[in-house]
Design an enzyme around this catalytic site. Structure first.
Site, mmCIF file in Angstrom:
data_model
loop_
_atom_site.group_PDB
_atom_site.id
_atom_site.type_symbol
_atom_site.label_atom_id
_atom_site.label_comp_id
_atom_site.label_asym_id
_atom_site.label_seq_id
_atom_site.Cartn_x
_atom_site.Cartn_y
_atom_site.Cartn_z
ATOM 1 C CG ASN A 127 -5.983 4.256 11.748
ATOM 2 O OD1 ASN A 127 -7.186 4.066 11.814
ATOM 3 N ND2 ASN A 127 -5.360 4.536 10.627
ATOM 4 C CB CYS B 121 5.811 -5.728 9.032
ATOM 5 S SG CYS B 121 7.101 -5.043 10.107
ATOM 6 C CB CYS C 132 0.945 0.939 7.415
ATOM 7 S SG CYS C 132 1.633 -0.113 8.662
ATOM 8 N N GLY D 31 5.875 -2.462 6.578
ATOM 9 C CA GLY D 31 7.248 -2.931 6.734
ATOM 10 C C GLY D 31 8.095 -2.068 7.646
ATOM 11 C CB CYS E 158 3.748 -3.278 16.163
ATOM 12 S SG CYS E 158 5.503 -2.943 15.852
ATOM 13 C CD GLU F 60 -2.339 -1.197 2.843
ATOM 14 O OE1 GLU F 60 -3.178 -2.067 3.059
ATOM 15 O OE2 GLU F 60 -1.977 -0.361 3.701
ATOM 16 C CG LEU G 30 9.407 5.736 22.823
ATOM 17 C CD1 LEU G 30 10.598 4.804 22.722
ATOM 18 C CD2 LEU G 30 9.854 7.096 23.376
ATOM 19 C CB CYS H 245 0.762 -2.433 13.281
ATOM 20 S SG CYS H 245 1.269 -2.411 11.565
ATOM 21 C CB CYS I 160 2.646 7.153 3.989
ATOM 22 S SG CYS I 160 2.994 5.926 5.246
HETATM 23 S S1 SF4 Z 1 4.698 -1.995 9.846
HETATM 24 FE FE1 SF4 Z 1 5.623 -0.747 11.469
HETATM 25 S S2 SF4 Z 1 4.079 -0.659 13.097
HETATM 26 FE FE2 SF4 Z 1 3.506 -2.336 11.708
HETATM 27 S S3 SF4 Z 1 4.404 -4.202 12.615
HETATM 28 FE FE3 SF4 Z 1 5.880 -3.371 11.144
HETATM 29 S S4 SF4 Z 1 7.218 -2.057 12.356
HETATM 30 FE FE4 SF4 Z 1 5.383 -2.430 13.592
#
Ligand code: SF4
Length: 356
Positions: free
Chosen positions: A296, A115, A339, A165, A119, A95, A221, A122, A108
């Protein structure tokens, strides 16, 4: 036999020269193609009117000038945010988001499909890792929008690596893409207009520090103590906050550049004045800026966005402690602009199910 074409954006100017010399073409053709790509934003062999027709035909057989297939485009109701889902040549999805704010046109972009960082809040992290993007796939996202915006009489003004990512997990391709876009004979996009956002891969922050580049650095962070941060960002178990902030301090001291900290405000999780005070203590004396943004929400994480009032109160505590802080407005909520929200579940063409 179906021979895979070369993604034109994967080649730097020297590599393009070698590619052309293998085709028995003179070296100066590389500069002509480079100019067509990055100055005129041509995206098909037949657009290269600065080349002989037979060369255009031969390039068409071997070069892929549009390595990203735009598959779906969504615009927010205020028309200020636009999100696109690109299909890669191997069927994976990524994206790219365009945000328009006053004169700014910020892109962006993604550096990986999926990824590995996991996290919890996300959508990309929830999806898992698919693969690294090549430098050319990263460059192509910018050049796609360079062309789109040019047609509207506008220009890309900023590029943030905050899409799908972790850019420092794909360090070499990310930096090669920036170098290519920064090339003075090509797109010539200033290094200071790029921001790399990392979740905190300390060895890569250290490498980046040594390179003393003009690129902006942002750190996700989101928590001021290790217990909470590790529960949200698994990377924190490997590189706890003290270790991360030590690397940030070294970055600031070595480069003289300000560092940005990103903080997604989650209601009753990390949005209290007490947490803000703890954060201020951690960042005291560091040349930095904090961006807070209400979370989000994503499907697989129960956390909710904080309120505007609590976000302002959080900012107030930081500013009182001398830490500059901006409350960012969430953009593109109605198009799932966070994302990974769009690509989630669309990694196979048969899975595509756009709800908007
Ligand atoms: S894209 Fe960014 S926020 Fe999402 S899991 Fe990967 S490092 Fe974490």
């Amino acid at each position: 036999m179906n021979v895979r074409k070369t993604n034109i954006y994967d080649l730097d100017l020297d590599q393009l020269g070698v590619f052309l010399s293998d085709m028995q073409e003179p070296a100066y053709r590389a500069r002509q193609i480079w100019q067509g790509l990055y100055v005129h934003n041509w995206q098909a062999a037949n657009e290269f009117t600065n080349l002989p027709k037979d060369l255009r035909q031969r390039l068409d057989q071997t070069i892929d000038f549009q390595p990203l297939i735009p598959e779906e485009k969504l615009s927010s109701s205020d028309r200020q945010t636009e999100k696109i889902l690109f299909r890669l040549t191997d069927g994976k999805a990524i994206e790219t988001v365009l945000m328009a704010y006053e004169e700014r046109r910020t892109l962006c972009i993604s550096t990986q499909a999926g990824c590995a960082m996991g996290c919890v809040f996300c959508a990309t992290g929830q999806m898992g890792f698919r693969r690294h993007l090549t430098s050319g796939e990263i460059v192509a996202q910018v050049m796609y929008y360079a062309r789109q915006l040019k047609d509207r009489g506008e220009k890309v003004t900023n590029v943030v690596m905050m899409g799908m990512g972790e850019p420092f997990h794909n360090y070499d391709s990310t930096l090669a893409a920036i170098d290519r876009l920064n090339h003075k004979y090509g797109y010539n996009f200033g290094a200071r207009r790029f921001t790399i956002s990392t979740v905190g891969l300390v060895p890569m922050i250290e490498r980046f520090t040594k390179e003393k580049r003009q690129i902006n650095l942002a750190i996700s962070l989101h928590a001021a103590d290790d217990e909470l941060r590790s529960s949200m960002l698994p990377v924190n178990r490997k590189y706890p906050i003290d270790v991360l902030l030590k690397a940030c301090k070294a970055y600031v001291e070595t480069t003289g550049r300000r560092i940005t900290f990103e903080w997604a405000l989650i209601r009753d999780v990390n949005d209290s004045p007490e947490t803000a005070r703890k954060l201020a203590g951690r960042l005291s004396g560091l040349l930095c800026h904090v961006n807070v943004i209400p979370l989000n929400p994503t499907q697989k994480y129960p956390g909710q966005a904080t309120t505007r009032e609590r976000a302002e109160a959080f900012r107030g505590v930081l500013e009182k402690a001398g830490i500059p802080c901006t409350v960012r407005i969430r953009r593109g909520i109605d198009i799932q602009a966070g994302c990974g929200q769009l690509a989630e579940g669309t990694q196979n063409p048969s899975d595509i199910n756009f709800s908007k």
